[in-house]
Design an enzyme around this catalytic site. Structure first.
Site, PDB file in Angstrom:
ATOM      1  N   CYS A   2       4.109  25.729  -3.912  1.00 38.05           N
ATOM      2  CA  CYS A   2       3.007  25.537  -4.856  1.00 38.05           C
ATOM      3  C   CYS A   2       1.672  25.429  -4.148  1.00 38.05           C
ATOM      4  O   CYS A   2       1.578  24.977  -3.015  1.00 38.05           O
ATOM      5  CB  CYS A   2       3.215  24.254  -5.644  1.00 38.05           C
TER       6      CYS A   2
ATOM      7  N   ARG B 111       1.233  31.870  -0.739  1.00 35.00           N
ATOM      8  CA  ARG B 111       2.195  30.786  -0.538  1.00 35.00           C
ATOM      9  C   ARG B 111       3.479  31.021  -1.324  1.00 35.00           C
ATOM     10  O   ARG B 111       4.480  30.341  -1.090  1.00 35.00           O
ATOM     11  CB  ARG B 111       1.581  29.450  -0.971  1.00 35.00           C
TER      12      ARG B 111
ATOM     13  N   TRP C  35       5.848  27.054  -7.758  1.00 36.86           N
ATOM     14  CA  TRP C  35       7.100  27.588  -7.191  1.00 36.86           C
ATOM     15  C   TRP C  35       8.195  26.678  -7.735  1.00 36.86           C
ATOM     16  O   TRP C  35       8.280  25.515  -7.365  1.00 36.86           O
ATOM     17  CB  TRP C  35       6.996  27.508  -5.670  1.00 36.86           C
TER      18      TRP C  35
ATOM     19  N   ASN D 226       1.879  19.111  -6.349  1.00 42.28           N
ATOM     20  CA  ASN D 226       2.750  19.757  -5.355  1.00 42.28           C
ATOM     21  C   ASN D 226       3.683  18.691  -4.811  1.00 42.28           C
ATOM     22  O   ASN D 226       3.231  17.571  -4.549  1.00 42.28           O
ATOM     23  CB  ASN D 226       1.951  20.251  -4.146  1.00 42.28           C
ATOM     24  N   GLY D 227       4.927  19.038  -4.579  1.00 42.40           N
ATOM     25  CA  GLY D 227       5.866  18.066  -4.011  1.00 42.40           C
ATOM     26  C   GLY D 227       7.012  17.841  -4.971  1.00 42.40           C
ATOM     27  O   GLY D 227       7.231  18.625  -5.897  1.00 42.40           O
TER      28      GLY D 227
ATOM     29  N   GLU E  45      14.616  37.291  15.777  1.00 40.09           N
ATOM     30  CA  GLU E  45      13.343  37.390  15.073  1.00 40.09           C
ATOM     31  C   GLU E  45      13.177  38.786  14.446  1.00 40.09           C
ATOM     32  O   GLU E  45      12.704  38.924  13.317  1.00 40.09           O
ATOM     33  CB  GLU E  45      12.192  37.076  16.046  1.00 40.09           C
TER      34      GLU E  45
ATOM     35  N   LYS F  94      12.642  39.448  10.469  1.00 41.98           N
ATOM     36  CA  LYS F  94      11.529  40.234   9.910  1.00 41.98           C
ATOM     37  C   LYS F  94      12.077  41.350   9.023  1.00 41.98           C
ATOM     38  O   LYS F  94      11.585  41.571   7.924  1.00 41.98           O
ATOM     39  CB  LYS F  94      10.675  40.882  11.015  1.00 41.98           C
TER      40      LYS F  94
ATOM     41  N   GLU G 120      13.606  39.948   5.674  1.00 41.23           N
ATOM     42  CA  GLU G 120      12.719  39.292   4.705  1.00 41.23           C
ATOM     43  C   GLU G 120      11.762  40.253   4.018  1.00 41.23           C
ATOM     44  O   GLU G 120      11.393  40.017   2.878  1.00 41.23           O
ATOM     45  CB  GLU G 120      11.996  38.072   5.293  1.00 41.23           C
TER      46      GLU G 120
ATOM     47  N   HIS H 153      33.232  39.823  19.192  1.00 43.27           N
ATOM     48  CA  HIS H 153      34.067  38.723  18.682  1.00 43.27           C
ATOM     49  C   HIS H 153      34.045  38.660  17.153  1.00 43.27           C
ATOM     50  O   HIS H 153      33.983  37.572  16.585  1.00 43.27           O
ATOM     51  CB  HIS H 153      33.614  37.400  19.301  1.00 43.27           C
TER      52      HIS H 153
ATOM     53  N   LYS I 286       5.370  31.015   1.715  1.00 42.21           N
ATOM     54  CA  LYS I 286       4.796  30.971   3.063  1.00 42.21           C
ATOM     55  C   LYS I 286       5.064  29.630   3.723  1.00 42.21           C
ATOM     56  O   LYS I 286       5.370  29.555   4.899  1.00 42.21           O
ATOM     57  CB  LYS I 286       3.283  31.222   2.958  1.00 42.21           C
TER      58      LYS I 286
END
Ligand code: M6R
Length: 579
Positions: free
Chosen positions: A2, A27, A71, A97-98, A452, A456, A459, A475, A574
């Protein structure tokens, strides 16, 4: 996650709020809304993108207002659950927010006392609690209501007839922008930068009254003064500047980001106690976890300092026996799990160090010492330049602790990043874009780079991608190799070069298309590869950086070929400010 924006000044609030919401879009959100106070409080909120209902929202008149991008956590994304939320009579509006952890009990009590709820959110209890305490002074009502809340919050509240915003913070970021006869509040500086560079960061427990004449902050019933800080990020930093996506712009900013970060660090003293550490624990999430893994590798390999790396989300609940330095790496400085992990470390009396990109962010207020990355605002959800900047900080620390082993390589690093940006990814993209699964493999310091690269790719392209230490492929994952499953192999000179070639041959024998990132002039590799990408690298530092940037480009161009929403991938935020 949010985003919050508030405005109180001499201009119309709605256009400022709507523009602010657009700037907060990065965000991640599913619904949005604003509330503006004139004679009454008018609310406009809905599910969807700000651009879809922007015209209605902009037309509301009034010079005091609050806005929010939501969000969803409690309650599905829909118009009703979007913020702002009002009290029973519509005289008080809040954005939050929270997470309010005890909202269910509070809501039950409020319902029993006759309050009417219009949403399924945890946040709505806040407007009703303020309503119960309101006797004409919003600041006092907020001060009386907040002790009832358990959890985390950044809150803005307005009340009919009051010419101010009341803001409050507990474990969720909130910054106040000080303009000329106008004041702003937001979850980060992004929506404020075009109006002012003067910022006041609220601390946990702060409750602030904001009006065009200034700001009064109280904490535990007393007036407190928080410093005004100058933020040197410019508004241009948050514009796309001719690139198609923020991610592309941010990838191309990396040579400058890397050298700016190093230059700034060289002007700072490394704290004396850091030179004496015997062990280090590292906590972080996502991309920052991968820079942590590289840090661990470099600390152990070059400085011979034992290092442990933990997912911040695990560390909080299962902390290992601890007495050493704990390093929290986080671009945003607000990731809830990383903040919680650093708090746990402090409860063990461990010294703590933060590596972050955001001045005044929560982690900087908790950790004993902070190293800043100089990446500037990173708008795209996918972390790129912040990762490179983290590597600059972490490699600098390793260089300092090892008596300058990396100094020369760090000086050459910039050039290697620039040259990598010129690589052509067309054939590699063609090989990846129709795949359902892709493996990324590397060894030693190139294993975190493989992780990484896979992160990338998944996502932003939504192709399932997994990073593996190359030796582990046999394995289990070998069962998945086929002509339809490309493997991206990172293979540069070093102790594992020969064994890596053997791994590559074994995979190739299963018909797997091999995209190999190796060094210029490596004819053997070129011969085995279906697509060979020649990295402009010549030492450990430049290998790590060049391979990282090449994989960012590969992910970016693959996602672009697939027409994905690159800067705002589905379901992602974000900054992950809830656990
Ligand atoms: O702000 P932080 O560095 O703490 O964020 C951690 C992760 O959420 C973040 O790196 C995430 O994995 C990125 N979107 C990946 O590109």
């Amino acid at each position: 996650m949010c985003g919050i924006i508030g405005y109180c000044g001499l201009s119309q609030a709605a256009p400022v709020l709507v523009k602010g919401l657009r700037r907060l879009e990065y965000r991640g959100y599913d619904s949005y809304g604003i509330a503006v106070s004139n004679r009454d409080i008018a609310v406009s909120k809905r599910q969807g993108k700000v651009s879809e209902g922007e015209r209605d929202a902009r037309s509301i008149r009034g010079k005091i207002g609050i806005g929010h991008t939501r969000w969803a956590t409690h309650g599905v994304p829909n118009d009703r659950n979007a913020h702002p939320h009002t009290d029973c009579r519509g005289d008080i509006a809040i954005v939050h927010n929270g997470i309010i952890e005890n909202y269910a009990a509070l809501k039950r009590d409020l319902l029993e006392r006759g309050h009417t709820f219009r949403s399924d959110t945890d946040s709505e209890v806040i407007s009703h609690l303020i309503e119960e305490h309101y006797t004409g002074d919003l600041m006092k009502a907020v001060e009386d209501a907040l002790p009832l809340l358990e959890g985390s919050y950044a809150i803005l509240a307005i009340a009919r007839g009051e010419k101010r915003i009341v803001a409050a913070r507990q474990s969720s970021p909130l910054v106040i922008g000080m303009g000329d006869q106008e004041v702003f509040a937001a979850s980060d500086m992004t929506p404020i930068l075009e109006y002012t560079e003067r910022a006041v960061f609220l601390e946990d427990g702060d409750i602030a009254s904001l009006d065009p004449r200034g700001v009064v902050i109280r904490n535990s019933g007393r007036v407190v003064v928080r410093p005004t800080e100058l933020i040197d990020w410019s508004f241009d930093d948050v514009k796309k500047g001719g690139f198609r996506h923020y991610m592309e712009k941010e990838i191309y900013e990396q040579p400058e980001v890397f050298s700016n970060t190093l230059r700034t660090l060289k002007r700072e003293e490394v704290p004396k106690w850091l030179r004496k550490v015997k062990r280090i624990s590292i906590v972080s999430c996502g991309t920052s976890f991968h820079s942590g893994l590289l840090f661990k590798y470099l600390l152990e390999e070059i400085c011979r300092i034992p290092a442990r790396l933990e997912f911040a989300s695990e560390f909080k609940y299962f902390p290992p026996p601890l007495s050493e330095l704990v390093v929290g790496i986080t671009q945003s400085g607000e990731t809830a799990d990383t903040i919680a992990a650093i708090k746990v470390a402090k409860s063990y009396n461990c010294p703590t160090l933060a590596v972050t990109n955001v001045l005044g962010s929560s982690i900087t207020r908790i950790a004993d010492h902070t190293f800043y990355t100089q990446a500037g605002p990173e708008i795209s959800v996918a972390a790129t330049k912040s990762f490179i900047a983290q590597l600059a900080v972490l490699m600098h620390i390793v260089d300092e602790l090892s008596g300058g082993t990396l100094t020369e390589s760090l000086e050459r690093a910039n050039r290697a990043i620039e040259e990598t940006l010129l690589l052509d990814m067309e054939r590699a993209v063609a090989c990846c874009q129709d795949a359902a699964h892709i493996f990324f493999v590397g060894r030693g310091p190139l294993y975190p780079v493989a992780l990484e690269g896979a992160l990338k790719m998944k996502e932003i392209s939504y192709i399932h991608a997994e990073g593996y230490a190359a030796g582990e492929i046999k394995h289990g994952p070998f069962a998945l190799l086929s002509e339809e499953t490309p493997v991206i192999a990172l293979c540069t000179p070093g102790p594992t070069y020969n064994v890596m070639i053997s791994n590559i041959r074994e995979m190739k024998a299963r018909g797997t298309p091999m995209i190999i990132l190796g060094e210029d002039g490596d004819w053997d590799l070129e011969e085995i590869a279906d697509v060979f990408i020649s990295l402009p690298s010549h030492d450990l530092v430049t290998r790590i950086l060049a391979a990282t940037v090449a994989l960012q480009l590969l992910a970016y161009h693959t996602a672009e070929a697939l027409g994905r929403d690159i800067d705002k991938p589905r379901n992602l935020a974000k900054s992950v400010t809830v656990e």
